[in-house]
Design an enzyme around this catalytic site. Sequence first.
Site, PDB file in Angstrom:
ATOM      1  CB  THR A 190     -52.006  -0.740  -1.313  1.00 30.65           C
ATOM      2  OG1 THR A 190     -50.783  -0.668  -2.048  1.00 30.65           O
ATOM      3  CG2 THR A 190     -53.163  -0.684  -2.277  1.00 30.65           C
TER       4      THR A 190
ATOM      5  CB  THR B  61     -48.117  -6.141   0.098  1.00 35.35           C
ATOM      6  OG1 THR B  61     -48.019  -5.389  -1.112  1.00 35.35           O
ATOM      7  CG2 THR B  61     -49.549  -6.184   0.571  1.00 35.35           C
TER       8      THR B  61
HETATM    9  N1  ASP Z   1     -46.125  -0.304  -2.641  1.00 35.91           N
HETATM   10  C1  ASP Z   1     -47.134  -0.683  -1.695  1.00 35.91           C
HETATM   11  C2  ASP Z   1     -46.496  -0.797  -0.334  1.00 35.91           C
HETATM   12  O1  ASP Z   1     -45.793  -1.739  -0.096  1.00 35.91           O
HETATM   13  C3  ASP Z   1     -47.768  -1.954  -2.100  1.00 35.91           C
HETATM   14  C4  ASP Z   1     -48.840  -2.448  -1.156  1.00 35.91           C
HETATM   15  O2  ASP Z   1     -49.100  -1.940  -0.115  1.00 35.91           O
HETATM   16  O3  ASP Z   1     -49.458  -3.454  -1.524  1.00 35.91           O
HETATM   17  O4  ASP Z   1     -46.670   0.061   0.499  1.00 35.91           O
END
Ligand code: ASP
Length: 338
Positions: A10, A84
């Site tokens: 993200t 994340t």
């Molecule tokens: N779906 C995203 C990822 O894990 C969520 C994030 O980065 O917070 O790449």
Amino acid sequence: MIHLLYTGGTLGMVRGQDGALVPAGIDGLLAGVPELRQIAACDYFTLEPPRDSVDIGPADWLAMARHIGERYAAYDGFVILHGTDTMAYTAAALSFLLDGLHKPVILTGAQLPIGEVRNDARNNLITAVELAACGHPQTAEVGIFFNDRLLRGNRAVKRSIFAFDAFDSPNCPPLARVGAGILFDPTCPLPPQPEQLTVHQGLDTGVALLKLFPGLSPALLSYLIEGPIRGLVLETFGSGNVPATGGDSDPDLVEVLTRAVAERDLLIVAVSQQWQGRVQLDAYAAGRRLLDAGVLCGHDMTSHTALVKLMFLLGQDLSPDQRRRGLTANLHGELTPP
Ligand code: ASP
């Protein structure tokens, strides 16, 4: 000098035409934080293509470990920009693969992209670089920096899909807290690490993770165990308890596990479904059943760290006994010894 390894997530995403977030390149991302240079000299590399972290897996963990190993001498620290969702798995994997690490490898990401007006990406990126460059010995391991805390990577859990404070470390105090300054609190010390870095290669993905639930059928467990797996993480109840049966069926769950250990030499490790505390297989009769079955104690490891550790140990050239001992030992701070 700090090396940024950009994998996606993200933090660097942009909105596509349908409004959904899609991975984007790092150039635009870094152009938005020119002040990064005031903190430390940085260069960067993209693990192509930048991805949502759900698309990052064991082959990428090996590639990241190799990438860091090849550049280890040239940098003071490494910052990995990562989504994340699977960040805690990557952190756990790197903690095992980078054996004898004495420099910071800090993973960070964000709940909102750096291009949004209100975001957590900017602070996470800047502070992760500051931590990687600060030279404090408590940063010299694989960590996750998020919001205002540096956590031991193989202890961290993504706890929220909403809060900026997205990660927690339920069984190990933070390595550092960041506010107006940086506080390095006393934490669980790492066991002694080898002096020289060895980058291990080899992860065996023939593993599974099963959360016990009331009514789990022994036939289902049997089916899983007879499949192409060599290791199993069992998320048990409380301090390592397992029901004697999965219902009225026969044979019971414990019998299935006993057979899998004895006949197939399956490596089975028990962790807890609970957020805090540790597995103690001798605390209750319902836990002793697992000891008697030959299931190993995962102490206070998170289930995803236990899973990655199984992949790691099964991927190395070790005897069954060395694997069993490795699984219950504190190799890189991933568990608190009893
Ligand atoms: N779906 C995203 C990822 O894990 C969520 C994030 O980065 O917070 O790449």
